[in-house]
Design a protein around this motif. Structure first.
Motif, PDB file in Angstrom:
ATOM      1  N   UNK A  99       0.823  -1.208   0.000  1.00 15.49           N
ATOM      2  CA  UNK A  99       0.000   0.000   0.000  1.00 15.49           C
ATOM      3  C   UNK A  99       0.859   1.261   0.000  1.00 15.49           C
ATOM      4  N   UNK A 100       0.369   2.280  -0.710  1.00 16.23           N
ATOM      5  CA  UNK A 100       0.949   3.622  -0.654  1.00 16.23           C
ATOM      6  C   UNK A 100      -0.133   4.554  -0.135  1.00 16.23           C
ATOM      7  N   UNK A 101       0.243   5.485   0.731  1.00 16.19           N
ATOM      8  CA  UNK A 101      -0.766   6.387   1.293  1.00 16.19           C
ATOM      9  C   UNK A 101      -0.160   7.734   1.649  1.00 16.19           C
ATOM     10  N   UNK A 115      -1.810  13.928  -7.338  1.00 18.52           N
ATOM     11  CA  UNK A 115      -2.259  14.257  -8.695  1.00 18.52           C
ATOM     12  C   UNK A 115      -2.443  12.984  -9.508  1.00 18.52           C
ATOM     13  N   UNK A 116      -3.380  13.033 -10.467  1.00 21.75           N
ATOM     14  CA  UNK A 116      -3.626  11.907 -11.350  1.00 21.75           C
ATOM     15  C   UNK A 116      -3.459  12.360 -12.802  1.00 21.75           C
ATOM     16  N   UNK A 117      -2.774  11.529 -13.595  1.00 24.55           N
ATOM     17  CA  UNK A 117      -2.476  11.860 -14.985  1.00 24.55           C
ATOM     18  C   UNK A 117      -2.882  10.706 -15.888  1.00 24.55           C
ATOM     19  N   UNK A 118      -3.167  11.021 -17.148  1.00 22.01           N
ATOM     20  CA  UNK A 118      -3.444   9.947 -18.102  1.00 22.01           C
ATOM     21  C   UNK A 118      -2.117   9.454 -18.679  1.00 22.01           C
ATOM     22  N   UNK A 119      -2.198   8.514 -19.609  1.00 23.50           N
ATOM     23  CA  UNK A 119      -0.988   7.892 -20.145  1.00 23.50           C
ATOM     24  C   UNK A 119      -0.098   8.868 -20.909  1.00 23.50           C
ATOM     25  N   UNK A 120      -0.686   9.966 -21.412  1.00 23.44           N
ATOM     26  CA  UNK A 120       0.098  10.957 -22.157  1.00 23.44           C
ATOM     27  C   UNK A 120       0.729  12.010 -21.242  1.00 23.44           C
ATOM     28  N   UNK A 121       0.397  11.940 -19.942  1.00 20.33           N
ATOM     29  CA  UNK A 121       0.920  12.924 -19.003  1.00 20.33           C
ATOM     30  C   UNK A 121      -0.007  14.094 -18.761  1.00 20.33           C
ATOM     31  N   UNK A 137       1.165   3.682 -13.126  1.00 22.99           N
ATOM     32  CA  UNK A 137       2.466   3.979 -12.557  1.00 22.99           C
ATOM     33  C   UNK A 137       2.223   4.822 -11.307  1.00 22.99           C
ATOM     34  N   UNK A 138       2.929   4.519 -10.239  1.00 21.20           N
ATOM     35  CA  UNK A 138       2.687   5.190  -8.969  1.00 21.20           C
ATOM     36  C   UNK A 138       3.963   5.894  -8.509  1.00 21.20           C
ATOM     37  N   UNK A 139       3.866   7.198  -8.313  1.00 22.26           N
ATOM     38  CA  UNK A 139       4.998   7.982  -7.813  1.00 22.26           C
ATOM     39  C   UNK A 139       4.894   8.069  -6.296  1.00 22.26           C
ATOM     40  N   UNK A 154       7.699   3.261   4.793  1.00 24.70           N
ATOM     41  CA  UNK A 154       6.370   3.499   4.237  1.00 24.70           C
ATOM     42  C   UNK A 154       6.510   4.188   2.890  1.00 24.70           C
ATOM     43  N   UNK A 155       5.467   4.068   2.076  1.00 23.66           N
ATOM     44  CA  UNK A 155       5.451   4.684   0.748  1.00 23.66           C
ATOM     45  C   UNK A 155       4.475   5.840   0.770  1.00 23.66           C
ATOM     46  N   UNK A 156       5.002   7.054   0.709  1.00 23.61           N
ATOM     47  CA  UNK A 156       4.153   8.249   0.730  1.00 23.61           C
ATOM     48  C   UNK A 156       3.690   8.546  -0.692  1.00 23.61           C
ATOM     49  N   UNK A 157       2.403   8.482  -0.923  1.00 24.07           N
ATOM     50  CA  UNK A 157       1.826   8.632  -2.257  1.00 24.07           C
ATOM     51  C   UNK A 157       1.961  10.063  -2.764  1.00 24.07           C
ATOM     52  N   UNK A 158       2.480  10.220  -3.974  1.00 26.35           N
ATOM     53  CA  UNK A 158       2.661  11.540  -4.571  1.00 26.35           C
ATOM     54  C   UNK A 158       1.784  11.762  -5.798  1.00 26.35           C
ATOM     55  N   UNK A 159       1.725  10.780  -6.682  1.00 22.48           N
ATOM     56  CA  UNK A 159       0.943  10.937  -7.919  1.00 22.48           C
ATOM     57  C   UNK A 159       0.702   9.577  -8.552  1.00 22.48           C
TER      58      UNK A 159
END
Length: 227
Positions: A99-101, A115-121, A137-139, A154-159
């Motif tokens: 999990x990332x949070x 932030x959320x992006x499509x496949x083209x950015x 893909x998870x940043x 822990x994995x801090x969710x960025x985008x």
């Protein structure tokens, strides 16, 4: 001089599970609820979160980077253990989940929504709903820790970048029971049986005429094809 470790990392091409990143959520433990519900960013336990599924190769690569991040931080704290346990859950199909949070707020300051992006950015709308089963893909940013909550990274969710979006499925609140069952209606085929019956031909009887002098009869024509 110690090596500088980049705490930012991208986890690529993984399956998304239970994404809750369009707003903050918290777990409601009351007997009649017992599930995650939308909440204010400053509520206790408010987070943006998503789980994800990896194959074994992806899990090994992520753990390698987590280990490097932990060791870089551990070098600054003599009381930290030398290592931490592998945190991923291994599923029956051989895959691994984690999990990332991101907390909704730190102190009096709300965090920025991932932030959320499509496949083209291209950035997606603020209310975009990512679905379970999608590929993304998870940043994240690595956050090594040691203390009352244990030891780990822990994995801090960025985008999130959405590679493929699985259509949202509406689930029925009912189970199957005996009774009425809808029969799927078959759509009529507009192209079915479109042939037009060919009109019957009227055969006109030819009026016999006297054979012309020198004309070949049928038997003589057939003889010519055989030559």
């Amino acid at each position: 001089m110690s090596e500088i470790i980049n705490m930012n990392h991208n986890i690529n091409n993984v399956e998304v599970l239970w994404p809750r990143i369009n707003q903050t959520y918290k777990f409601d433990s009351s007997p009649k609820v017992k599930k995650s519900v939308p909440c204010d960013a400053f509520d206790e336990g408010a987070t943006y979160s998503l789980q994800f599924k990896m194959n074994e190769k992806q899990a090994k690569d992520l753990y390698k980077h987590m280990k490097a991040a932990y060791e870089a931080k551990q070098a600054e704290h003599s009381d930290w253990p030398d290592k931490f346990s592998m945190p991923f859950k291994k599923e029956d199909d051989g895959s691994f989940t984690y999990k990332a949070k991101l907390k909704g707020a730190y102190g009096a300051e709300a965090t920025r929504k991932p932030a959320q992006y499509d496949a083209t950015g291209k950035k997606l709308d603020d209310d975009f709903l990512l679905t379970t089963g999608s590929t993304a893909n998870i940043a994240i940013a690595f956050t090594p820790y040691h203390g009352m909550m244990g030891t780990g990274v822990s994995l801090r969710l960025r985008a999130v970048q959405v590679i493929s979006l699985k259509p949202m499925e509406e689930q029925s609140p009912f189970g199957a029971v005996e009774g009425f069952e809808a029969i799927p209606k078959e759509d009529s085929n507009p192209f079915e049986d479109t042939s037009v019956e060919e009109p019957k031909k009227t055969v006109k009887k030819a009026v016999a005429s006297a054979p012309k002098q020198g004309s070949d009869d049928l038997s003589s024509i057939v003889d010519d094809w055989d030559d």
